[in-house]
Design a protein around this motif. Sequence first.
Motif: not given
Length: 146
Positions: A37-43, A49-57, A91-94
């Motif tokens: 599977f390819a899981i896309p990076l999105r905003s 149902a996601a793994y967040l790499t950057a989250k706004e409060n 984000e890459h490091d996460k």
Amino acid sequence: MENYHLEEALDNHGGLWEEGKTRGYGVVVIDFEDLTFAIPLRSNIRHKAAYLTAKENRKNSSNKGLDFTKALLISDERYVTDEIFNIPSEEHDKLRTKSEYIMRKFEAYVSSYRKAIAKNDLNILRSHEYRFTTLINYHSELLLDS
């Protein structure tokens, strides 16, 4: 080459296809039960149902990360390149350090979908996490065909 009739995809919004959309997506490739599977990076991710790499409060924020609802089954490796997709280093490091966690979280997402299909649990299938899932395209590969 296999051809799929896709009921749900990245460029389908509210049942309407965006004509001429050809841009690529940054993806993380996950092997799951002999499937790739390819899981896309999105905003603008607004579901769990996601793994967040950057989250706004803030409310209606622009959360970024891997969107499991738009996972694509890769049947031909030619569709995935090694071309660099630039994202912020944090984000890459996460993504790099949490790869096992991401794999388990995606496996749990697919497992919940399988159970909901088996029980015809409309509460789950109509939830924000599964209402527009691309997994609907891959029932036969996920051994969900009756």
